[in-house]
Design an enzyme around this catalytic site. Structure first.
Site, short mmCIF file in Angstrom:
data_model
loop_
_atom_site.label_atom_id
_atom_site.label_comp_id
_atom_site.label_asym_id
_atom_site.label_seq_id
_atom_site.Cartn_x
_atom_site.Cartn_y
_atom_site.Cartn_z
N CYS A 1 47.12 46.49 31.77
CA CYS A 1 47.95 45.98 30.72
C CYS A 1 47.42 47.90 29.72
O CYS A 1 48.57 48.72 28.99
CB CYS A 1 47.74 45.58 29.76
SG CYS A 1 46.35 43.65 30.45
N ARG B 1 38.70 42.81 41.28
CA ARG B 1 38.61 41.93 40.29
C ARG B 1 37.52 41.68 40.61
O ARG B 1 36.99 41.01 42.37
CB ARG B 1 39.15 40.84 39.47
CG ARG B 1 40.02 41.20 38.94
CD ARG B 1 40.76 39.17 38.20
NE ARG B 1 41.76 40.46 37.93
CZ ARG B 1 43.06 39.45 36.91
NH1 ARG B 1 42.95 37.92 36.81
NH2 ARG B 1 43.40 39.96 35.98
N ASP C 1 53.25 42.69 38.39
CA ASP C 1 53.03 42.88 36.94
C ASP C 1 54.22 43.47 35.81
O ASP C 1 54.76 43.81 36.32
CB ASP C 1 51.70 43.33 36.70
CG ASP C 1 51.05 42.73 35.71
OD1 ASP C 1 51.14 42.36 34.74
OD2 ASP C 1 50.40 43.42 35.00
N LYS D 1 48.91 31.48 25.19
CA LYS D 1 50.06 31.51 27.19
C LYS D 1 50.57 30.44 27.02
O LYS D 1 50.35 29.18 27.38
CB LYS D 1 48.33 32.44 28.03
CG LYS D 1 47.60 31.51 27.98
CD LYS D 1 46.74 32.24 28.78
CE LYS D 1 45.89 31.74 29.11
NZ LYS D 1 44.83 32.17 30.83
C1 TSB Z 1 49.95 39.12 33.33
N1 TSB Z 1 47.13 41.45 32.44
C2 TSB Z 1 47.71 39.62 32.66
C3 TSB Z 1 49.66 40.53 33.44
O1 TSB Z 1 50.03 41.29 33.01
C4 TSB Z 1 46.63 39.34 34.13
O2 TSB Z 1 46.05 39.96 34.48
N2 TSB Z 1 46.77 37.97 33.72
S1 TSB Z 1 45.95 37.06 34.48
O3 TSB Z 1 44.84 37.18 34.87
O4 TSB Z 1 46.20 35.58 34.47
O5 TSB Z 1 46.61 37.32 36.12
C5 TSB Z 1 48.32 37.40 36.28
C6 TSB Z 1 47.87 36.72 38.03
O6 TSB Z 1 47.24 36.67 38.87
C7 TSB Z 1 47.41 35.00 37.59
O7 TSB Z 1 48.15 34.31 37.30
C8 TSB Z 1 46.96 34.60 39.29
O8 TSB Z 1 48.37 34.60 39.51
C9 TSB Z 1 46.45 35.37 40.22
N3 TSB Z 1 45.57 36.16 39.86
C10 TSB Z 1 44.23 36.11 38.86
N4 TSB Z 1 43.14 36.35 40.03
C11 TSB Z 1 42.99 36.04 40.99
C12 TSB Z 1 42.70 36.43 42.06
N5 TSB Z 1 41.04 36.60 41.91
N6 TSB Z 1 43.64 36.58 43.26
C13 TSB Z 1 44.65 36.41 43.67
N7 TSB Z 1 45.47 36.17 42.58
C14 TSB Z 1 44.77 36.69 40.95
ZN ZN Z 2 48.24 42.47 31.02
#
Ligand code: TSB
Ligand code: ZN
Length: 582
Positions: A277, A306, A326, A412
């Site tokens: 973002c 992460r 994204d 959300k």
């Molecule tokens: C949608 N900033 C928002 C983005 O713009 C965002 O990061 N959202 S999130 O944190 O929900 O992450 C987006 C998606 O990434 C989640 O809905 C999930 O499907 C996927 N995700 C999150 N963490 C992991 C992970 N550790 N491994 C694999 N997929 C993941």
């Molecule tokens: Zn985002």
């Protein structure tokens, strides 16, 4: 599969069985000390300190045997209530139980223990009345587990099990479990050479092998095309940012525990980005915008890092290095509903194409009383929540509301799915955000020439390519549809001496597709079996009849039937199948 933790009767039974396990372990290894033994979704486990001993495969039947013996003895399970001081005295030689007692809430003046025969454990209960109710159990697996999940602590031995009231229910459950494990994407991913991991690369950092890379590329092409049609503009941005970027966005304060630590390079301090973002805010901010330009939809297939707990990391489903599908949509307040609707429709469209049916929409809202967790602006929250609800209702979607699950910055919608093994996860997400544009001082010029702040929708349809691939492998048990399959067509000549030449011509004719020619000197039945094991969607069987008639005989994965068609018919059949994604 039934959720044992949430079923009152099974919960009690499994909890009691955890004590039975501990008692049996104590009989076999008198020096054993016990940490906690909770009930989980699929049974129970107990974390045990066995000194230097590490549990191995041979130990499990011995422990099960001892458990059966105790169960047969049929001792009653008796509850006692004691004071905290008495408990401290009773468990004075047990550092683990002392730790639990010390940490108990001040309000817990009475502590309960449960005794069965020669074994007493500290426990809130409740339990079944007698160990004789615990006859139908199975120890499922074992692993090491750090005390309190902290890798600086001692590694304990964790043994998992499950218990049912009857042998029949246990067997049914074990069968279901076996089927689920067959569907586990980690198993399929290995068998079909989709991804691998290596300690030298690191935990939660999968390597996508060529077969996996094909799937990922197809997914990218697929969603890119959809997004392009919907007016998205894709960008490329670096997968690092400075600490200051994340201080501006607020991630440094609110998300730091999920981020990798920073690194200094010359005068700059960088972090691997956990989200995209902030970069996309700067992409928007790099230009001036009029109200007429909005919505502006910035998309990216963006790599993020992460910090996920090592115990939570799982195949492609939960990784530490992921690629999000994204996008950040910059809209005027009056466009929120319409844009949100388009995102939901895109989710539905994609799920339809993939035949995904088992999922739940979760609308995450704020907890009005929690002023600390949520950005304080009642009107903004109420309007936003109402708008999302209205869209979902107008689309006649089934959803449930989760109070207190919203992000700090806005409500959300998440789509939750159930993996073959383990708890539910979020796939798609769409998050409303009123804060980030303010933090980055973003604006557009309205019809009166005044500066206004846009609203942002964060959305990921696949979630990440990683998690989506994991999910699709499980949904299809690895038998991917033709368009996604790493190998689409496998050509098997019946006899290399007579049929190879024609088979090679077919290979050439089909060169737009991912085709293999199996010209090994193996038996036809062997090659056919292997083609099925590799879950190749279409297998051509080319013998004398095909050579003589200039035709193609093929079998589809999962079918025993062989169809013979002309080359043109075959080409059309394949093209249609890919086009329709079925
Ligand atoms: C949608 N900033 C928002 C983005 O713009 C965002 O990061 N959202 S999130 O944190 O929900 O992450 C987006 C998606 O990434 C989640 O809905 C999930 O499907 C996927 N995700 C999150 N963490 C992991 C992970 N550790 N491994 C694999 N997929 C993941
Ligand atoms: Zn985002």
């Amino acid at each position: 599969m039934i959720n044992i933790k949430e079923n009152e009767k099974l919960n009690m039974l499994n909890h009691s069985c955890a004590h039975l396990l501990a008692q049996a372990v104590k009989h076999l290894y008198p020096e054993a000390k016990f940490w906690v033994g909770p009930v989980i979704e699929d049974g129970f486990y107990y974390d045990i300190d066995l000194g230097d001993k590490v549990i191995s495969d041979e130990d499990i039947p011995k422990i099960e045997h001892e458990m059966k013996k105790i169960a047969k003895d049929g001792k009653r399970i008796v509850r006692h209530e004691i004071s905290k001081d008495e408990a401290l005295e009773m468990f004075k030689d047990d550092p683990y139980k002392l730790d639990l007692i010390e940490r108990m809430d001040e309000s817990e003046t009475i502590i309960s223990c449960y005794t069965q025969g020669d074994f007493t454990d500290l426990c809130r209960g409740p339990h079944v009345e007698s160990v004789k109710e615990l006859k139908h159990f199975k120890l499922i697996k074992f692993s090491g587990a750090y005390w309190k999940g902290d890798k600086n602590n001692k590694m304990l031995q964790r043994i998992y099990g499950v218990c049912f009231p009857t042998e029949e229910e246990l067997n049914d459950y074990l069968k279901e479990l076996e089927e689920a494990q067959e569907r586990d994407h980690r198993k399929i991913g290995k068998a079909l050479d989709i991804f691998t991991t290596h300690d030298l690369v690191g935990k939660g950092m999968p390597l996508w092998l060529p077969n996996g890379a094909i799937i990922r590329k197809e997914l990218e092409n697929y969603i890119y095309k959809k997004e392009q049609k919907l007016g998205y503009k894709h960008v490329y941005t670096p997968c690092v940012g400075t600490v200051d970027l994340y201080k501006t966005s607020g991630h440094w304060d609110h998300y730091k525990e999920n981020m990798f630590p920073s690194m200094k390079v010359d005068e700059e301090e960088f972090v691997l980005r956990p989200m995209n973002c902030p970069h996309h805010m700067l992409v928007y901010g790099s230009d001036l915008h009029s109200y007429r330009d909005l919505p502006i939809r910035i998309g990216e297939f963006a790599t993020d890092f992460r910090y996920e707990a090592s115990g939570a990391v799982k195949g492609l489903e939960r990784v530490r290095c992921m690629c999000q599908n994204d996008a950040h949509l910059f809209v005027r307040p009056d466009q929120i509903g319409e844009e949100f609707k388009k995102v939901v429709e895109l989710i539905l469209d994609v799920y339809h194409d993939f035949g995904i049916k088992n999922y739940k929409f979760r609308l995450s809202l704020r907890d009005k009383c929690d002023k600390e967790k949520y950005f304080d602006d009642d009107k903004m929250w109420n309007d936003a929540e109402d708008k999302l609800r209205e869209v979902l209702n107008n689309l006649h979607l089934d959803y449930y509301e989760a109070i207190g699950e919203a992000a700090f910055y806005g409500p959300k919608l998440d789509v939750e799915v159930k993996p073959a093994v383990g708890p539910e996860v979020t796939l798609s997400t769409c998050q409303l955000d009123f804060l980030l544009p303010r933090r980055f001082e973003l604006s557009y010029i309205d019809s009166d020439g005044n500066k206004q702040i846009p609203v942002v929708l964060h959305r990921a349809i696949f979630g990440t390519f990683d998690r989506f691939t994991a999910f699709i492998l499980e949904e299809t048990k690895g038998a991917l549809p033709l368009w996604l399959s790493p190998v689409q067509i496998n050509i098997i000549p019946v006899n290399n001496e007579y049929h190879l030449e024609y088979a090679k011509k077919l290979q050439e004719m089909l060169s737009d597709y991912r085709v293999e020619l199996d010209d090994r000197n193996e038996k036809l039945s062997y090659k056919m079996r292997e083609s099925v094991m590799r879950k190749i969607p279409v297998t051509l069987i080319i013998g004398q009849k095909e050579v003589d008639n200039n035709t193609i005989s093929y079998r589809l994965y999962g079918s025993e039937e062989t169809n013979t068609v002309s080359k043109d018919e075959f080409l059309k059949f394949i093209a249609d199948k890919i086009e329709n994604k079925n």
